[in-house]
Design an enzyme around this catalytic site. Sequence first.
Site, PDB file in Angstrom:
ATOM      1  N   TYR A  15      10.735 -32.833 -23.778  1.00  0.00           N
ATOM      2  CA  TYR A  15       9.290 -32.717 -23.628  1.00  0.00           C
ATOM      3  C   TYR A  15       8.840 -33.083 -22.216  1.00  0.00           C
ATOM      4  O   TYR A  15       9.575 -33.743 -21.474  1.00  0.00           O
ATOM      5  CB  TYR A  15       8.554 -33.606 -24.647  1.00  0.00           C
ATOM      6  N   ARG A  64      -2.849   3.552   8.590  1.00  0.00           N
ATOM      7  CA  ARG A  64      -3.198   2.330   7.863  1.00  0.00           C
ATOM      8  C   ARG A  64      -2.020   1.372   7.852  1.00  0.00           C
ATOM      9  O   ARG A  64      -0.877   1.771   7.690  1.00  0.00           O
ATOM     10  CB  ARG A  64      -3.565   2.689   6.413  1.00  0.00           C
ATOM     11  N   ARG A  97      -3.772  -1.307  -6.271  1.00  0.00           N
ATOM     12  CA  ARG A  97      -3.006  -2.559  -6.247  1.00  0.00           C
ATOM     13  C   ARG A  97      -3.412  -3.375  -7.461  1.00  0.00           C
ATOM     14  O   ARG A  97      -4.432  -3.089  -8.088  1.00  0.00           O
ATOM     15  CB  ARG A  97      -3.254  -3.341  -4.961  1.00  0.00           C
ATOM     16  N   GLY A 143      -6.656  -9.968   7.837  1.00  0.00           N
ATOM     17  CA  GLY A 143      -6.383 -10.512   9.163  1.00  0.00           C
ATOM     18  C   GLY A 143      -5.432  -9.624   9.932  1.00  0.00           C
ATOM     19  O   GLY A 143      -5.176  -9.835  11.108  1.00  0.00           O
ATOM     20  N   CYS A 198       7.131 -38.398 -17.951  1.00  0.00           N
ATOM     21  CA  CYS A 198       5.712 -38.712 -18.099  1.00  0.00           C
ATOM     22  C   CYS A 198       5.020 -38.950 -16.765  1.00  0.00           C
ATOM     23  O   CYS A 198       3.909 -39.453 -16.722  1.00  0.00           O
ATOM     24  CB  CYS A 198       5.516 -39.892 -19.041  1.00  0.00           C
ATOM     25  N   MET A 245      -4.429  -5.515  11.063  1.00  0.00           N
ATOM     26  CA  MET A 245      -5.298  -4.587  11.783  1.00  0.00           C
ATOM     27  C   MET A 245      -6.132  -3.687  10.879  1.00  0.00           C
ATOM     28  O   MET A 245      -5.849  -3.509   9.704  1.00  0.00           O
ATOM     29  CB  MET A 245      -4.481  -3.743  12.730  1.00  0.00           C
ATOM     30  N   SER A 250      12.257 -41.769 -21.172  1.00  0.00           N
ATOM     31  CA  SER A 250      11.134 -41.063 -20.567  1.00  0.00           C
ATOM     32  C   SER A 250      11.158 -41.338 -19.075  1.00  0.00           C
ATOM     33  O   SER A 250      11.043 -42.490 -18.636  1.00  0.00           O
ATOM     34  CB  SER A 250       9.821 -41.548 -21.187  1.00  0.00           C
ATOM     35  N   HIS A 263      -6.411 -39.415   0.063  1.00  0.00           N
ATOM     36  CA  HIS A 263      -6.847 -40.341  -0.984  1.00  0.00           C
ATOM     37  C   HIS A 263      -7.872 -39.676  -1.893  1.00  0.00           C
ATOM     38  O   HIS A 263      -7.756 -39.691  -3.115  1.00  0.00           O
ATOM     39  CB  HIS A 263      -7.418 -41.603  -0.342  1.00  0.00           C
ATOM     40  N   LYS A 296       0.837  -1.201   0.000  1.00  0.00           N
ATOM     41  CA  LYS A 296       0.000   0.000   0.000  1.00  0.00           C
ATOM     42  C   LYS A 296       0.871   1.251   0.000  1.00  0.00           C
ATOM     43  O   LYS A 296       0.657   2.181  -0.796  1.00  0.00           O
ATOM     44  CB  LYS A 296      -0.904  -0.027   1.236  1.00  0.00           C
TER      45      LYS A 296
HETATM   46  P1  ADP Z   1      -7.982  -1.662   3.727  1.00  0.00           P
HETATM   47  O1  ADP Z   1      -6.614  -2.211   3.609  1.00  0.00           O
HETATM   48  O2  ADP Z   1      -8.881  -2.447   4.596  1.00  0.00           O
HETATM   49  O3  ADP Z   1      -8.571  -1.286   2.413  1.00  0.00           O
HETATM   50  P2  ADP Z   1      -7.466   1.132   4.053  1.00  0.00           P
HETATM   51  O4  ADP Z   1      -6.257   1.590   4.764  1.00  0.00           O
HETATM   52  O5  ADP Z   1      -7.394   1.197   2.584  1.00  0.00           O
HETATM   53  O6  ADP Z   1      -7.792  -0.320   4.566  1.00  0.00           O
HETATM   54  O7  ADP Z   1      -8.663   1.993   4.617  1.00  0.00           O
HETATM   55  C1  ADP Z   1      -9.984   1.601   4.887  1.00  0.00           C
HETATM   56  C2  ADP Z   1     -10.944   2.595   4.256  1.00  0.00           C
HETATM   57  O8  ADP Z   1     -10.663   3.916   4.694  1.00  0.00           O
HETATM   58  C3  ADP Z   1     -10.840   2.612   2.760  1.00  0.00           C
HETATM   59  O9  ADP Z   1     -12.105   2.731   2.207  1.00  0.00           O
HETATM   60  C4  ADP Z   1     -10.010   3.826   2.487  1.00  0.00           C
HETATM   61  O10 ADP Z   1     -10.298   4.380   1.231  1.00  0.00           O
HETATM   62  C5  ADP Z   1     -10.435   4.756   3.600  1.00  0.00           C
HETATM   63  N1  ADP Z   1      -9.355   5.696   3.931  1.00  0.00           N
HETATM   64  C6  ADP Z   1      -8.108   5.383   4.314  1.00  0.00           C
HETATM   65  N2  ADP Z   1      -7.376   6.495   4.474  1.00  0.00           N
HETATM   66  C7  ADP Z   1      -8.161   7.538   4.188  1.00  0.00           C
HETATM   67  C8  ADP Z   1      -7.976   8.959   4.149  1.00  0.00           C
HETATM   68  N3  ADP Z   1      -6.798   9.503   4.445  1.00  0.00           N
HETATM   69  N4  ADP Z   1      -9.012   9.721   3.806  1.00  0.00           N
HETATM   70  C9  ADP Z   1     -10.197   9.156   3.496  1.00  0.00           C
HETATM   71  N5  ADP Z   1     -10.462   7.840   3.520  1.00  0.00           N
HETATM   72  C10 ADP Z   1      -9.442   7.037   3.844  1.00  0.00           C
HETATM   73 MG    MG Z   2      -8.004  -0.256   1.113  1.00  0.00          MG
END
Ligand code: ADP
Ligand code: MG
Length: 912
Positions: free
Chosen positions: A887, A92, A338, A101, A867, A103, A799, A454, A23
Amino acid sequence: MKKNFVYAFADGDGHNKKLLGGKGANLCEMTQIGLNVPPGFVITTEACRAYLAKDSLPPGLMDTVGDEIGKLELATGKTFGGGSNPLLVSVRSGSALSMPGMMDTILNLGLNEDTLAGLIEQTGDERFAYDAYRRFIQLFGKVALGIDDDKFDMHFEVVKQRVGVKADIGLDAANLREISEKFLEVVHRETGSPFPRDVHEQLRLAIEAVFRSWMGKRAVDYRREFHITPDMANGTAVNVCTMVFGNLGDDCATGVGFTRNPGTGEREMFGEYLTNAQGEDVVAGIRTPKALAQMEVEMPQLYTQLVALRDKLESHYKEVQDYEFTIEKGTLYCLQTRNGKMNAGALVKTSIDMVDENLISREQALLRIDPEYLEQLLHPRLDPNTPVKPVATGLPASPGGACGKCVFDADLAHKLGNSGEAVILVRKETRPEDIHGFFAAEGILTSRGGKTSHAAVVARGMGKPCVAGAEGITVDVNRRRAVVGEQVIREGDIITLDGSTGDVYIGAIPTLPPQFSADLKTLLGWADEVADLRVMANADTPEAASQALEYGAMGIGLCRTERMFNASDRLPIVVDMILADSAEDRQAALDQLLPIQREDFFQLFKVMSPNPVIVRLLDPPMHEFLPTESDLVKQIRNLGIYRDVIRGRQIALASIPGALDSPEAKLSLSEEQVSEARTKKRRMLQKVRDLEETNPMLGHRGVRLGITYPEIYAMQIRAILEAACECGKQGIDVSPEIMVPQVITSQELGRVRTIVDETIARLEGECGHLIKYKFGTMIETVRACTRAPKLAIDAEFFSFGTNDLTQAVFSFSREDAENKFLPMYNTQGILQDNPFEVLDTEGLGQLIELAISRGRAARPDLEIGICGEQGGHPESIRFCHAAGLNYVSCSAPRVPVARLAAAAAKLREREY
Ligand code: ADP
Ligand code: MG
Ligand code: MG
């Protein structure tokens, strides 16, 4: 040198995902290519590791963070913790690999009583400000302070009920203010101290919480489950990003988009948005979002900007992107991008389209698809547009969708399946004696066992969908039912399996037919141009051969003749051949088999013309064609009873006057007939006992049969060459290749070769034209590897039979290994993979390399292939390419996978 733990989005290296997380790296990259990303910075994964090692933030880190915050203040004109124009940020997480999984993101960090007042004044929107505040307190409380959501939700519900609304939209500023106050009390009560007012303190606590989440149970379990090693992702980065608001009015919005349709691959604006909402609302499903197409009407100017954003993302990343955006008061911001996850069909289509659009090269088009995905396209799949939730999920053990009546034992599956019903065999686990049930079932579901159980192995071999180890289901065979949570599935109820995902559904879900599309053909055509390895198929019948041909097989790498023996019109003759006491009797049976085999080969050669067909001479031990000893004993006993019954009946008939002449009296087998049948069974039993071996798979089989009963191999060789002769007469160009199994010494090969030479000498006179053929050997014993130069004198090709060879090298049998200890060896990392699925390049690989180099030294133009089942596995194919094989041969559904993998092996050869 002091490490740099913090990078502004404007400075970070967008390619360094290991350091900045996926990210973070993309936020940097997008900022630097001029996309409108709210200003922010990344704290590195190295900082995370340093924190986890010492259980405290690296010295000076918070000072650097403070400096970066200062820069954000300059850039935005806002103040962090400031009373009049407050700067709020999101915190984030994000590691090198996307990892659910970990935070949750904390939004609106920087709010306290002072800044809240500022926010109200600045926006003039009290409701908005309190909404932001209560969201922040709850998220921060949960994520940074570890307070359960329930503790907050309770109060929220109380207020909603009192006001009489269902959704939070119905609440006004005063309600939200009340909720915020309650939330602050919750934090005080739960933690024993007031909610932190100091915004820098808030930021520090949030950063530490993100770092700690890396070692949280969910994250650790996830990494273990998906084999994510520290080498792939080590620690999480923290992204601190200026907040932008999609919920400040009707000129605001938030949404998610795909640069192309991930379901179909179509190039179109794809995604959803909500006006007047914050990012997480789209995902949370509180309100139903609108399709992006709607935005063209609702906010045409911004829509145009969004199209430009989409185009820029794709032309820069040269890959389909999955992105998040927010519109604040008419300004579009990009918050994340991404690589988009797509199904196999969409991956193939986008590869072709992006080459057509000159966005990527053919090489890139080939390399962006994981070959394994292609198998999805060759099986029926569940209609992805069916909005049904799975009731349980197990391991995706064998791909494809299947739907049918649930049946709890193999006998019933066999019975119903053969009467034309679609059935799913459901078992705790399966055993070899369930095999007839597999044949009759559409799919197999087990509640225990792994991908090498199995059920999984057999289903994959048959190309039937299988979900294994669905532990959420309790199968109770005795009561003929299975229980999933609250639901009871009774025998006969319809269920649906998705062997590609492991999902299990109650009821019928429509399936879509396999799609070997024109696009896939094009793509694989490019692959063939690139690859050095030829891809052949293991196929035993003309039908299987035409299927393999359709998938692009360039020949048959293994035709197992014994599969032809098993058909019901041949088996009795084969049994006669085995029971024969004299060479003459045996010859008589073989004379009957000859025309049948010749016709088999003729059909096969015709289908595959002009491609090579490698026919393996008889391999399995003879007893495999006979019933088991216990079956025979039972049959003989029953025949004895039947004979006694006939005797009794005769006596009865004789004692009733005139009965002997009645029509019914003639309506039964005679005592002599039954006795004859019984005698034959007794001879079979005797033979079965004679043939019994302690280790049949290491016993009298393969070329050893051909040496002891040369007339069997002679018949097969004659059938092959006569079929080739017949093809020649009809103008069909064929290239048969005769392959000898289980060879350990050149003496064996020499003897079989003599039979071939004699047959050819005899035939070519009659045939009137030169018969083109090759002679070669399987390499499936350790000794054959070490004797390669000698074998190469007679053999024009090798083979590698890597199933037997793997057993020989490991000194364990596949069956026992997979059923007893191999899964445990794999989960505990004693062995990385199942060597019967993934070629053991470290051990067996050395032996293969030795055989290749020595074999080629003796015969430079020696053709070499593989094979075994591993021949269709991408990693193994990479090895085969590097080792210089000519092959690989695999089952028909693996052929497309292998073709793409062979190209990838070539394109990536320098990386290894
Ligand atoms: P995830 O990995 O679960 O997508 P994100 O870090 O992308 O988590 O954030 C969760 C939500 O919060 C997403 O919808 C993202 O667009 C929104 N968000 C994150 N940072 C900001 C920000 N600076 N301003 C507005 N919305 C945000
Ligand atoms: Mg996101
Ligand atoms: Mg073998």
